[in-house]
Design a protein around this motif. Structure first.
Motif, PDB file in Angstrom:
ATOM      1  N   PRO A   1     -79.426 101.421  52.359  1.00 45.94           N
ATOM      2  CA  PRO A   1     -78.292 101.059  51.506  1.00 45.94           C
ATOM      3  C   PRO A   1     -77.525  99.831  52.005  1.00 45.94           C
ATOM      4  O   PRO A   1     -77.072  99.016  51.203  1.00 45.94           O
ATOM      5  CB  PRO A   1     -77.411 102.311  51.529  1.00 45.94           C
ATOM      6  CG  PRO A   1     -78.362 103.434  51.807  1.00 45.94           C
ATOM      7  CD  PRO A   1     -79.391 102.845  52.727  1.00 45.94           C
ATOM      8  N   HIS A   2     -77.398  99.678  53.313  1.00 42.27           N
ATOM      9  CA  HIS A   2     -76.708  98.506  53.857  1.00 42.27           C
ATOM     10  C   HIS A   2     -77.499  97.224  53.585  1.00 42.27           C
ATOM     11  O   HIS A   2     -76.913  96.187  53.236  1.00 42.27           O
ATOM     12  CB  HIS A   2     -76.464  98.650  55.365  1.00 42.27           C
ATOM     13  CG  HIS A   2     -75.366  99.588  55.718  1.00 42.27           C
ATOM     14  ND1 HIS A   2     -74.067  99.436  55.289  1.00 42.27           N
ATOM     15  CD2 HIS A   2     -75.378 100.714  56.464  1.00 42.27           C
ATOM     16  CE1 HIS A   2     -73.317 100.415  55.751  1.00 42.27           C
ATOM     17  NE2 HIS A   2     -74.094 101.211  56.468  1.00 42.27           N
ATOM     18  N   LEU A   3     -78.824  97.279  53.721  1.00 40.33           N
ATOM     19  CA  LEU A   3     -79.644  96.096  53.435  1.00 40.33           C
ATOM     20  C   LEU A   3     -79.560  95.714  51.961  1.00 40.33           C
ATOM     21  O   LEU A   3     -79.449  94.527  51.626  1.00 40.33           O
ATOM     22  CB  LEU A   3     -81.099  96.347  53.833  1.00 40.33           C
ATOM     23  CG  LEU A   3     -81.381  96.451  55.326  1.00 40.33           C
ATOM     24  CD1 LEU A   3     -82.816  96.874  55.572  1.00 40.33           C
ATOM     25  CD2 LEU A   3     -81.063  95.148  56.028  1.00 40.33           C
ATOM     26  N   VAL A   4     -79.609  96.697  51.085  1.00 38.62           N
ATOM     27  CA  VAL A   4     -79.501  96.431  49.644  1.00 38.62           C
ATOM     28  C   VAL A   4     -78.135  95.815  49.337  1.00 38.62           C
ATOM     29  O   VAL A   4     -78.044  94.827  48.592  1.00 38.62           O
ATOM     30  CB  VAL A   4     -79.737  97.726  48.829  1.00 38.62           C
ATOM     31  CG1 VAL A   4     -79.357  97.532  47.370  1.00 38.62           C
ATOM     32  CG2 VAL A   4     -81.197  98.168  48.972  1.00 38.62           C
ATOM     33  N   ALA A   5     -77.081  96.376  49.913  1.00 48.03           N
ATOM     34  CA  ALA A   5     -75.734  95.825  49.686  1.00 48.03           C
ATOM     35  C   ALA A   5     -75.632  94.399  50.213  1.00 48.03           C
ATOM     36  O   ALA A   5     -75.025  93.538  49.564  1.00 48.03           O
ATOM     37  CB  ALA A   5     -74.686  96.721  50.348  1.00 48.03           C
ATOM     38  N   LEU A   6     -76.217  94.131  51.369  1.00 52.88           N
ATOM     39  CA  LEU A   6     -76.193  92.780  51.925  1.00 52.88           C
ATOM     40  C   LEU A   6     -76.936  91.799  51.022  1.00 52.88           C
ATOM     41  O   LEU A   6     -76.428  90.713  50.722  1.00 52.88           O
ATOM     42  CB  LEU A   6     -76.803  92.778  53.331  1.00 52.88           C
ATOM     43  CG  LEU A   6     -76.919  91.420  54.011  1.00 52.88           C
ATOM     44  CD1 LEU A   6     -75.551  90.769  54.176  1.00 52.88           C
ATOM     45  CD2 LEU A   6     -77.617  91.575  55.362  1.00 52.88           C
ATOM     46  N   ALA A   7     -78.109  92.182  50.568  1.00 56.35           N
ATOM     47  CA  ALA A   7     -78.883  91.309  49.680  1.00 56.35           C
ATOM     48  C   ALA A   7     -78.103  91.018  48.394  1.00 56.35           C
ATOM     49  O   ALA A   7     -78.044  89.872  47.936  1.00 56.35           O
ATOM     50  CB  ALA A   7     -80.233  91.947  49.359  1.00 56.35           C
TER      51      ALA A   7
END
Length: 167
Positions: free
Chosen positions: A24-30
């Motif tokens: 979820p953090h990677l998706v939010a960052l992207a």
């Protein structure tokens, strides 16, 4: 000992406890990167990289793994695989996002091994020290690639970035 049967408090706190939130953090960052680009009138291509494996093949003994036995190295290698699988899975269906496979970056284009304990390691560890420079014993970048390792990363990331940009 740091093994699957006994990962220890550091692995439990730093890896196991945080792994579920990674996707979820990677998706939010992207999304944040793309949203910021759109707000600036550009739609960026976003490229993430996987983690490289600095651990030596087999069970050689060198300063980089002197405190680890082969079972521990094997366990840490499985954690790298789990981490990389989590990154791939989280970003697989994200629009405008690519993942560059840099997991084998310590293998040169000629097939030579540049992991720890090799004659020419491309990742900082205890074996990359200079007796004339005592500060090298306190590397602030353990596990990170050396200049040659960074060049290998660039060679692996550049084609992925160009494809993501449509070039």
């Amino acid at each position: 000992r740091c093994t699957a049967a006994n990962p220890g408090p550091t692995i439990a706190a730093d890896v196991t406890a945080n792994l579920p939130a990674l996707g979820p953090h990677l998706v939010a960052l992207a999304r944040a990167i793309r949203d910021r680009g759109r707000a600036a009138g550009r739609v960026p291509a976003v490229v993430f990289t996987l983690y490289h494996d600095p651990f030596p093949a087999g069970a050689p003994r060198c300063p980089d793994v002197a405190l680890l036995d082969p079972a521990q190295v094997g366990y840490l290698r499985t954690l790298l695989g789990t981490l990389n699988a989590s990154i791939r899975s989280a970003l697989a269906r994200q629009p405008g996002v690519a993942v560059a496979d840099t997991s084998h970056a310590m293998t040169g284009p000629d097939g030579h091994d540049h992991r720890w304990c090799s004659a020419d390691p491309w990742a900082y560890g205890l074996s990359i020290i200079s007796l004339s420079d005592p500060s090298s014993l306190l590397s602030s970048a353990p596990f990170h690639p050396t200049g040659a390792g960074q060049a290998r990363f660039a060679a692996l990331v550049t084609p992925v970035a160009r494809k993501a940009l449509g070039r």
